[in-house]
Design an enzyme around this catalytic site. Structure first.
Site, PDB file in Angstrom:
ATOM      1  N   GLU A 321      -1.196 -16.290  -4.730  1.00 39.75           N
ATOM      2  CA  GLU A 321      -0.280 -16.077  -3.725  1.00 39.75           C
ATOM      3  C   GLU A 321       0.701 -14.724  -3.988  1.00 39.75           C
ATOM      4  O   GLU A 321       1.074 -14.173  -3.007  1.00 39.75           O
ATOM      5  CB  GLU A 321       0.660 -17.352  -3.578  1.00 39.75           C
ATOM      6  CG  GLU A 321      -0.094 -18.355  -3.224  1.00 39.75           C
ATOM      7  CD  GLU A 321      -0.466 -19.432  -4.577  1.00 39.75           C
ATOM      8  OE1 GLU A 321      -0.191 -18.563  -5.877  1.00 39.75           O
ATOM      9  OE2 GLU A 321      -0.834 -20.426  -4.623  1.00 39.75           O
ATOM     10  N   ASP A 363      -9.528  23.764  -4.455  1.00 38.66           N
ATOM     11  CA  ASP A 363      -9.646  25.028  -4.113  1.00 38.66           C
ATOM     12  C   ASP A 363      -9.546  25.901  -5.482  1.00 38.66           C
ATOM     13  O   ASP A 363      -9.123  25.370  -6.431  1.00 38.66           O
ATOM     14  CB  ASP A 363      -8.701  25.559  -3.074  1.00 38.66           C
ATOM     15  CG  ASP A 363      -7.442  25.611  -3.370  1.00 38.66           C
ATOM     16  OD1 ASP A 363      -7.086  24.975  -4.334  1.00 38.66           O
ATOM     17  OD2 ASP A 363      -6.653  25.927  -2.712  1.00 38.66           O
ATOM     18  N   ASP A 631      -4.219  23.286  -0.064  1.00 38.81           N
ATOM     19  CA  ASP A 631      -3.011  23.557   0.452  1.00 38.81           C
ATOM     20  C   ASP A 631      -3.053  24.480   1.615  1.00 38.81           C
ATOM     21  O   ASP A 631      -1.892  24.887   2.351  1.00 38.81           O
ATOM     22  CB  ASP A 631      -2.052  24.550  -0.568  1.00 38.81           C
ATOM     23  CG  ASP A 631      -2.768  25.846  -0.943  1.00 38.81           C
ATOM     24  OD1 ASP A 631      -3.864  26.154  -0.429  1.00 38.81           O
ATOM     25  OD2 ASP A 631      -2.151  26.720  -1.761  1.00 38.81           O
ATOM     26  N   ASP A 635      -8.240  23.087   4.421  1.00 39.84           N
ATOM     27  CA  ASP A 635      -8.243  22.022   3.490  1.00 39.84           C
ATOM     28  C   ASP A 635      -8.128  20.781   3.880  1.00 39.84           C
ATOM     29  O   ASP A 635      -8.564  19.503   3.482  1.00 39.84           O
ATOM     30  CB  ASP A 635      -7.488  22.248   2.203  1.00 39.84           C
ATOM     31  CG  ASP A 635      -7.965  23.601   1.306  1.00 39.84           C
ATOM     32  OD1 ASP A 635      -9.003  23.856   1.056  1.00 39.84           O
ATOM     33  OD2 ASP A 635      -6.794  24.253   1.186  1.00 39.84           O
ATOM     34  N   ASN A 699      -8.391 -24.875 -13.189  1.00 36.62           N
ATOM     35  CA  ASN A 699      -7.510 -26.009 -12.851  1.00 36.62           C
ATOM     36  C   ASN A 699      -8.186 -26.772 -11.678  1.00 36.62           C
ATOM     37  O   ASN A 699      -8.176 -27.849 -11.811  1.00 36.62           O
ATOM     38  CB  ASN A 699      -6.194 -25.482 -12.385  1.00 36.62           C
ATOM     39  CG  ASN A 699      -5.368 -25.327 -13.468  1.00 36.62           C
ATOM     40  OD1 ASN A 699      -5.624 -25.531 -14.469  1.00 36.62           O
ATOM     41  ND2 ASN A 699      -4.205 -24.529 -13.492  1.00 36.62           N
ATOM     42  N   ASN A 724       2.079 -23.465  -9.384  1.00 38.24           N
ATOM     43  CA  ASN A 724       1.622 -22.066  -9.371  1.00 38.24           C
ATOM     44  C   ASN A 724       2.814 -21.385  -8.973  1.00 38.24           C
ATOM     45  O   ASN A 724       2.895 -20.130  -9.253  1.00 38.24           O
ATOM     46  CB  ASN A 724       0.905 -22.292  -7.810  1.00 38.24           C
ATOM     47  CG  ASN A 724      -0.616 -22.640  -7.994  1.00 38.24           C
ATOM     48  OD1 ASN A 724      -1.152 -22.010  -8.875  1.00 38.24           O
ATOM     49  ND2 ASN A 724      -1.272 -23.348  -7.298  1.00 38.24           N
ATOM     50  N   ASP A 728       3.479 -17.964 -10.969  1.00 33.74           N
ATOM     51  CA  ASP A 728       3.442 -16.822 -10.495  1.00 33.74           C
ATOM     52  C   ASP A 728       4.835 -15.939 -10.728  1.00 33.74           C
ATOM     53  O   ASP A 728       4.759 -14.662 -10.846  1.00 33.74           O
ATOM     54  CB  ASP A 728       3.316 -16.879  -8.937  1.00 33.74           C
ATOM     55  CG  ASP A 728       2.094 -17.108  -8.289  1.00 33.74           C
ATOM     56  OD1 ASP A 728       1.065 -16.830  -9.293  1.00 33.74           O
ATOM     57  OD2 ASP A 728       1.766 -17.942  -7.164  1.00 33.74           O
TER      58      ASP A 728
END
Length: 904
Positions: A321, A363, A631, A635, A699, A724, A728
């Site tokens: 979660e 480049d 740049d 590009d 689990n 949990n 967490d």
């Protein structure tokens, strides 16, 4: 593919491809023919003809993609496989905690938490999507100006007049006038030119202005950018003047095609693919496990409502979660860390893509080189260093009155650095003959304090040989023979092949009287030597390329510059430049051929913007994670096609808008540090996913076994959610965890199958000890609490309830110990606590998490949620169980690494 090029296997010509053909065709025709072809023989259109041409060829406006509605963009941001999982979790929590709460009390906290995760992750993506749409708008704003065009007031007017009109009013066939400083208003064919030099570096990457001519081209060409009688929208006139006819406008121009590429939806990056694949793995496991748990509990216990609620809690347990928070915290921490290293992260996801990158395309100018011209050599005719040549070159550059170019500046700086001329005021300028592009040279006449007068000329080597009747050989004046001429050209050719630009220096003593100098005096001169210039490699370039290589990142050069200069620079920085592919080669290749070519070629030269983008896209199709550093406007398309676009603070706005990461210093060494930071982020994200998913899977596997054999639930849904939650919260510190140095040496890519294997291999190891804990609690600990009887022997409901509460408390505590300690086991393939230690925040939070959850059964909170205090003997058994679990986890970890090559 080349600029304007047609995509493979696409038989119908697009509007842009037709425009490309018109450009190529116009380059081969005489100006008079073009004027007739576009019905402009009178030299200017009247208003009716303007409308007719606009209807036929379109407006000179670069189309901006219609923005999706806010609702549509919000849907795209919030609805994806991962957020679907989170929405499902919210729905589950809503049912279990609000609609039919297991304990009779409504508690919407879990729903609020999960929906907050959805909103935060969705908002981040929503904001990024809005920002990314700015690139094409910036490109369109570049050309918001006016142009000088020949027009007639009406059909009956005899003469066309020059008028200034907005660019969007220009049509195909218009005759435009150009002067120094003008922006080219459309794609045009030059009809008349005088010393016309145009900077089209934004489209080609070539740093030097390109001379343009009016003469029709001869030969076969496939790329309009290679033709010297065409000029392109958005490029600028450096010097000279010209008259031209418009061939392509708006979206059909080179600039228009780049803008179109920037508005295309970017392909999913490595990070986005990884998160999506992980989400689907979790969904598939949930779809298998949840119905199975529901059926087992329903048939064995007979209480289908309780079974349904328990199955929903299992679904919650199967999903990490906190993953959105862990990902966001990791990325935010990385962004802060990189900002200290002068790297600005525009899009957080790009940090992980940087770590996954195995190819960096860049480049040449300013990245590998210093982006400035320096005088590398000043040589006599035989190729030896000669200060006399430098002194003459200095006088020529110092005393000219015109705009000093980069080569003049480098000559002056080098002379002063070496102290070749002690006093500049000992010379007096008499006269000069300015530079022009026809002669390609310039001359000054100076006299020294002794009254000696000299004309000093420097310029293109071919022009200098043509005006020199003599050569200074070892201090002696010799006639300019064919042998000397060939020797000079061969020497200069060698320097040219090494990427140096060569100018010749000549002089003549006592020329015409003052005030009477002219081009005619540039004759019978003495060639004394030459100057070789170079845009030198950065001192850090070779070391940075080597460092990136050691990190598993190959550097490829994609440049619009010529191959000789590119080859020279690449050799100096340690890149293999033996096999160079040119834009024409790329254009001629089918997609399958290019897929093979990009794997054996590291240097590409004379590429158009779309050819750069095609190379990048092909590398990604081959399975590489590609970064692109640039740049310029040329590009921008390649940056959009890459997994991570990198630009610099001094880049043009369009390049910065297209980039994901902006460097405040254009230095590859900064990137190497960014790559390592990206890999740290990936390591800590994947740690959380693998350890949490495998632990939760273990689990749930234990729950399945318990459901089949126990006469009661091994843990209530509320217990699962609380377990949990605390676990967490203990994982919040993972973004700040240490990462083994060995792990950072190679690129890391998302592999959902690896997560599946990890869950299946490591998850059941905890289940082994969960099952032993079941047995211990059912047959030893719980009977001790209720007077020595097993559950099925008890008849007193209170005793049965106490038996269940103690059992659930025992597994509740054991699950937390095993689930939390596994963080330290799985975070490294090494021996935890000894060979590799977790960071202090991780160690502290996991210890606190274990302590808090262990204490809960002994508190009123524990009693309120159905948990009972555990006897002291339980903790002795717990210590042995945890120790054996850690040993077994270490053994399986080693087996997993041996079988699959790596742990994380």
């Amino acid at each position: 593919m080349a600029l304007f090029a047609k995509k493979a296997n696409q038989p119908a010509l697009t509007k842009q491809e037709r425009a490309r053909r018109r450009l190529l065709s116009s380059a081969l025709k005489k100006p008079e023919t073009l004027m007739i072809q576009y019905d402009n023989a009178d030299g200017g259109y009247d208003p009716d003809k303007v409308e007719e041409m606009r209807d036929q060829y379109g407006e000179n406006v670069i189309t901006r993609k219609t923005q999706d509605s806010l609702l549509h963009r919000a849907w795209d941001a919030f609805v994806n496989p991962f957020t679907v999982v989170l929405f499902a979790l919210a729905a589950i929590s809503f049912v279990t905690d609000v609609v039919v709460p297991a304990q009779g009390q409504k508690d919407p906290l879990a729903v609020i938490i999960v929906m907050s995760m959805v909103i935060i992750s969705g908002l981040l993506r929503f904001i990024q999507e809005i920002r990314s749409g700015n690139a094409a708008e910036k490109l369109g704003e570049m050309v918001a100006t006016t142009a000088a065009v020949m027009r007639r007031e009406d059909e009956d007017s005899d003469d066309a007049e020059q008028v200034e009109i907005p660019l969007d009013e220009i049509v195909v066939g218009d005759v435009v006038r150009l002067a120094a400083g003008d922006i080219i208003p459309a794609d045009i064919r030059i009809m008349r030119a005088k010393d016309l030099f145009i900077s089209q570096s934004s489209l080609t990457g070539e740093s030097e202005p390109v001379e343009k001519f009016a003469a029709e081209a001869v030969g076969k060409f496939t790329n309009p950018l290679d033709l010297n009688n065409l000029a392109f929208m958005g490029s600028t006139v450096v010097s000279g003047s010209a008259t031209a006819i418009v061939i392509a406008v708006g979206d059909d121009t080179a600039l228009g095609e780049i803008a179109g590429r920037l508005q295309e939806k970017t392909p999913p990056t490595s990070f986005e693919k990884g998160i999506s694949s992980v989400s689907w793995v979790l969904i598939r496991f949930m779809l298998v496990m949840v119905p199975f748990v529901l059926l087992v509990n329903g048939f064995t216990k007979g209480d289908w409502l309780q079974a349904f609620l328990f199955a929903l809690s299992v679904a919650v347990g199967m999903t990490p979660e906190m993953l959105p928070m862990i990902v966001s915290a990791n990325l935010a921490k990385g962004a802060v860390s990189m900002s200290r290293r002068k790297v600005i992260v525009k899009e957080l996801n790009s940090i992980q893509n940087l770590g996954a990158m195995d190819i960096l395309c860049t480049d040449k100018t300013g990245t590998l080189t210093q982006d400035k011209i320096i005088l590398e050599y000043h040589l006599d005719i035989r190729g030896n260093d000669d200060d006399r040549v430098l002194r003459h070159a200095f006088l020529n550059s110092y005393y000219q009155t015109g705009l000093k170019n980069l080569m003049d500046i480098s000559i002056i700086e080098r002379t002063r650095e070496l102290g070749v001329i002690e006093r500049e005021d000992e010379y007096t300028k008499i006269d000069e003959i300015p530079f022009d592009f026809a002669r390609r040279r310039m001359s000054v006449v100076v006299t020294d304090s002794k009254g000696k007068t000299q004309m000093i000329t420097k310029g293109a080597i071919e022009e200098m040989i043509a005006i020199s009747s003599f050569a200074d050989i070892d201090g002696k004046i010799e006639p300019m023979t064919d042998e000397i001429r060939r020797g000079v050209l061969e020497t200069c050719g060698d320097y040219n092949s090494d990427g140096l630009r060569v100018l010749g220096v000549a002089q003549k003593t006592n020329p015409s009287p003052a005030g009477a100098f002219s081009v005619a005096d540039e004759s019978d001169m003495v060639l004394i030597g030459y100057l070789a210039f170079l845009d030198p490699p950065k001192e850090s370039a070779a070391a940075a390329i080597s460092a990136l290589h050691e990190c598993g990142v190959s550097v490829m050069v994609l440049t619009g510059d010529n191959d000789a200069v590119t080859r020279s620079v690449c050799k100096q920085v340690g890149l293999n430049a033996e096999n160079i592919l040119l834009g024409a080669d790329v254009e001629a290749m089918a997609d399958d051929e290019l897929k093979q070519a990009v794997e054996r070629t590291h240097v590409f030269a004379k590429l158009s913007p779309n050819q750069k983008a095609r190379v990048v896209a092909t590398l990604r199709e081959n399975g590489h994670t590609v970064g692109y550093m640039g740049d310029g406007i040329n590009d921008a398309a390649a940056m959009r096609a890459s997994d991570v676009g990198i630009s610099v603070d001094t880049a043009v706005d369009i390049a910065k808008e297209s980039a994901n990461i902006i460097l405040l210093e254009k230095d590859l060494m900064v990137l190497e540090r960014g790559v390592l930071e990206g890999r740290k982020i990936y390591a800590n994200i994947i740690k959380y996913i693998k350890m949490t998913a495998s632990s939760n899977f273990g689990n749930m596997f234990s729950v399945l076994v318990a459901s089949a054999f126990l006469p009661f639930l091994p843990m209530l849904p509320l217990h699962l959610l609380l377990l949990n939650l605390i676990y967490d919260l203990a994982c919040i510190a993972i973004p700040w965890d240490n990462v083994d140095r060995e792990y950072l040496r190679v690129p890391r890519k998302w592999d959902a199958s690896s997560i599946s294997k990890f869950m299946i291999w490591l998850g059941p190891t905890s289940s082994v000890f969960d099952i032993t804990t079941y047995a211990l609690m059912y047959f030893v600990v719980c009977p001790m609490v209720v007077g020595g009887q097993l559950y099925h022997q008890l008849t007193d409901p209170a005793a049965q309830a106490l038996f269940v509460s103690v059992f659930q408390a025992g597994w509740f505590v054991e699950s937390m110990w095993s689930q939390t300690l596994v963080i330290h086991m799985i975070r490294t393939p090494k021996l935890p606590f000894v060979q590799s230690r977790a960071s202090a925040p991780v160690t502290l939070l996991t210890a606190v998490g274990i302590a808090v959850l262990t204490v809960i059964p002994f508190t009123p909170i524990g009693a309120a949620i159905g948990l009972a205090a555990l006897p002291t003997i339980y903790f002795a058994w717990l210590g042995g169980t945890v120790l054996l679990y850690m040993v077994l986890a270490t053994v399986f970890k080693k087996i997993f690494v041996h079988r699959y090559g790596e742990l994380l």
